[in-house]
Motif scaffolding. Structure first.
Motif, short mmCIF file in Angstrom:
data_model
loop_
_atom_site.label_atom_id
_atom_site.label_comp_id
_atom_site.label_asym_id
_atom_site.label_seq_id
_atom_site.Cartn_x
_atom_site.Cartn_y
_atom_site.Cartn_z
N PHE A 24 28.02 38.15 56.21
CA PHE A 24 28.42 39.53 55.92
C PHE A 24 29.95 39.66 55.94
O PHE A 24 30.59 39.36 56.95
N PHE A 83 36.62 55.00 56.41
CA PHE A 83 36.03 54.09 55.43
C PHE A 83 34.60 54.48 55.15
O PHE A 83 34.03 55.34 55.81
N GLY A 132 30.70 52.60 53.52
CA GLY A 132 30.00 51.36 53.20
C GLY A 132 28.92 51.70 52.18
O GLY A 132 28.13 52.62 52.40
N TYR A 140 28.65 44.39 48.70
CA TYR A 140 29.01 45.48 49.62
C TYR A 140 30.34 46.08 49.15
O TYR A 140 31.27 45.35 48.79
N ARG A 182 33.49 48.62 49.99
CA ARG A 182 34.18 49.20 51.14
C ARG A 182 35.34 50.10 50.67
O ARG A 182 36.47 49.65 50.49
N TYR A 184 22.96 41.80 57.22
CA TYR A 184 24.02 42.11 58.19
C TYR A 184 23.79 41.37 59.51
O TYR A 184 24.71 40.82 60.08
N LYS A 244 33.30 58.51 59.87
CA LYS A 244 33.44 57.05 59.80
C LYS A 244 34.91 56.69 59.88
O LYS A 244 35.58 56.49 58.87
N TYR A 294 34.84 52.29 65.79
CA TYR A 294 34.34 50.92 65.80
C TYR A 294 35.15 50.08 66.79
O TYR A 294 34.60 49.24 67.50
N THR A 346 25.72 49.96 64.43
CA THR A 346 26.00 50.20 63.02
C THR A 346 24.82 50.86 62.32
O THR A 346 24.67 50.74 61.10
N GLY A 364 20.69 51.85 58.08
CA GLY A 364 22.12 51.84 57.77
C GLY A 364 22.33 51.16 56.42
O GLY A 364 21.43 50.45 55.95
N THR A 365 23.50 51.38 55.84
CA THR A 365 23.76 50.75 54.53
C THR A 365 23.78 49.24 54.67
O THR A 365 23.12 48.52 53.92
N ALA A 366 24.53 48.76 55.65
CA ALA A 366 24.64 47.32 55.81
C ALA A 366 23.30 46.73 56.25
O ALA A 366 22.84 45.74 55.71
C1 COI Z 1 27.47 50.29 56.94
O1 COI Z 1 26.28 50.30 57.24
O2 COI Z 1 27.88 50.28 55.79
C2 COI Z 1 28.47 50.27 57.98
O3 COI Z 1 29.45 50.92 57.81
C3 COI Z 1 28.34 49.37 59.08
C4 COI Z 1 29.56 48.52 59.09
C5 COI Z 1 30.52 48.97 60.12
C6 COI Z 1 29.30 47.09 59.02
#
Ligand code: COI
Length: 369
Positions: free
Chosen positions: A38, A84, A86, A150, A152, A182, A210, A215, A249, A315-317
Motif C-alpha cells: 500500500f 487530504f 483517499g 489509490y 490522494r 491495505y 481528514k 493521523y 483507518t 474505509g476507502t483503503a
Molecule cells: C482511506 O481509507 O483512504 C484513508 O484515508 C486511510 C489512509 C489514512 C490510509
C-alpha cells in the motif's frame, strides 16, 4: 461554472490545464501488480494547483511526479494546515475505468478545508481535472482483482510566515499510487486492540475531518498495538472512554441480534464514504441499521451472551475489513470464531462489484471514466 473566492472558474478553464508529460526516458517502470503493498509506488504524473488570496485557485497543471520546493517557513510545516482525501480508480473486466463517488470525496475535503480555515475547492472542476490525470496515467491502474489505483488529493498551506493564523497561500495536489490490500491480512479478519490509554479526538476538535495531525496523533497507539501483535487500534470516546468511535483507518459496524449498529457522526469521527454506502445498502436490503452510541461494555456483553455476530470496518483503503478479535483490558474476545461473517462478505462483494463496474448501484455511485 462556480465562483470561488471572487474568482470565476469554469470547467473549460480548469480543463484547459497545462499538461507537461514525462519523456519516454523519465517514465517509470510499473511495479508487479501482485506485490504492490500500500502506497509504495507512484505514477508518472501529478496534478497541482495553487491558491493565493488575490488570484484564487490558479495555475492548474498536470506535470511529471516530482519533488516540491517549499520555503522552510511554509506554514504547513509549523502549524499543520494539511488535509487530504483517499479515493480509488478501478479497472473493470472490459478494461474500462471506474471512480467511486469522487465528488463526495472532494465535498468532504471542503468540509475539512472549512474547519481549518483553508480555501474551498471547486468540486466539479477538481473531479474533471482528476479524470484528465487518470486518463494520462491510466496504464498505472492495475488489472488484477483487488488491486486499484489509490488517489490522494492533498491541500497544504505554503505561505512563508510564522504567525499563528490561517495562511494566504495554498497548494493542492493529487498523486496516484497503485495499491493492493491495505492490511497485510487482505480481506481476512484483523485483530483489533481497544485502547483506553490514548484518545483520538475530543468533542469540538477535528476528529470529523481528514487532517494530517489526526493521523500523527494516532501513531503511538498504533505502534504499541502492533508491537503487541494487533493490526489496528479501536478508539473510545475521549470523555468517558466507553463509547466506540472508530478504528485507525476505518469506521466500524457491529451486527448484534438482528441489528446493524454503527456509532453516529457525533463530530469526533470521520464521515466515511464507504460507511455511508454500507448504511444505504443495508437500508435497501431491508436490514435494521442503527446509528447510535454503543459502548465497549455493550459490545463485550453481547459477545459473551452470543448476540454479537460480526464486526467489520469500512474505509476507502480497507474497503470492508472483518474483525476477528478484540483485545480490551488484557482480555481477548473472539468475534464470529475469528472468521469472516456472512454480512461482512456480502457487503464486501456488493461494494467491490459496484466499484469495479460489475453491478450498477441504485444511486449510480460508480462513474465510468
Ligand atoms: C482511506 O481509507 O483512504 C484513508 O484515508 C486511510 C489512509 C489514512 C490510509
Amino acid at each position: 461554472m462556480s465562483r470561488l473566492n471572487g474568482m470565476l472558474l469554469s470547467e473549460v478553464e480548469i480543463m484547459d490545464i497545462q499538461v507537461e508529460r514525462v519523456t519516454k526516458k523519465e517514465a517509470k517502470p510499473k511495479p508487479d501488480q501482485n506485490s504492490l503493498g500500500f502506497g509504495r509506488y507512484f505514477s508518472d504524473h501529478m496534478l497541482v494547483m495553487r491558491y493565493t488570496e488575490d488570484q484564487g485557485w490558479h495555475d492548474a497543471k498536470i506535470q511529471p511526479y516530482r519533488n516540491f520546493s517549499l520555503d522552510p517557513a511554509a506554514m504547513v510545516l509549523h502549524y499543520g494546515q494539511a488535509i487530504f482525501e483517499g479515493m480509488k480508480a478501478y479497472r473493470a473486466k472490459d478494461g474500462g475505468i471506474y471512480l467511486f463517488r469522487p465528488a463526495d470525496n472532494i465535498e468532504r475535503m471542503n468540509c475539512s478545508a472549512a474547519r481549518l480555515c483553508m480555501p474551498q475547492l471547486p468540486v466539479d472542476e477538481v473531479v474533471a481535472a482528476l479524470k484528465e490525470l487518470l486518463r494520462l496515467d491510466q496504464a498505472w491502474i492495475p488489472s488484477v482483482k483487488g488491486a486499484t489505483l489509490y488517489i490522494r488529493p492533498t491541500m497544504i498551506a505554503t505561505e512563508a510566515a510564522l504567525g499563528v493564523r490561517s495562511a494566504k497561500e495554498y497548494l493542492f495536489f493529487v498523486i496516484l499510487s497503485p495499491v493492493g490490500a491495505y492490511y497485510p491480512e487482505g480481506f481476512n479478519p484483523v485483530k483489533i486492540y481497544v485502547t483506553d490509554k490514548y484518545v483520538r479526538a475530543v468533542p469540538g476538535g477535528v476528529g470529523n475531518i481528514k487532517t494530517a495531525g489526526n493521523y500523527a496523533a494516532s501513531i503511538m497507539a498504533a505502534v504499541e498495538a502492533q508491537q503487541a501483535g494487533f493490526t489496528q487500534v479501536l478508539w473510545l470516546d475521549a470523555v468517558e472512554r466507553r463509547y466506540i468511535e472508530e478504528v485507525g483507518t476505518m469506521n466500524i459496524f457491529f451486527v448484534i441480534g438482528e441489528e446493524l449498529i454503527t456509532p453516529p457522526l457525533s463530530g469526533s469521527i470521520l464521515p466515511g464514504i464507504t460507511r455511508d454506502s454500507v448504511i444505504q445498502l443495508a437500508k435497501e436490503w431491508g436490514l435494521a441499521v442503527v446509528e447510535r452510541r454503543i459502548s465497549i461494555d455493550e459490545v463485550l456483553a453481547a459477545q459473551e451472551n452470543g448476540a454479537l455476530k460480526e464486526i467489520f470496518g469500512t474505509g476507502t483503503a480497507a474497503v470492508i475489513s472483518p474483525v476477528g478479535s478484540l483485545h480490551y483490558k488484557g482480555r481477548d474476545f473472539l468475534i464470529n470464531n475469528g472468521k469472516t461473517g456472512d454480512l461482512s462478505q456480502k457487503f464486501f462483494d456488493e461494494i467491490m462489484d459496484i466499484q469495479y463496474g460489475d453491478k450498477v448501484a441504485s444511486c449510480a455511485w460508480a462513474i465510468r471514466l
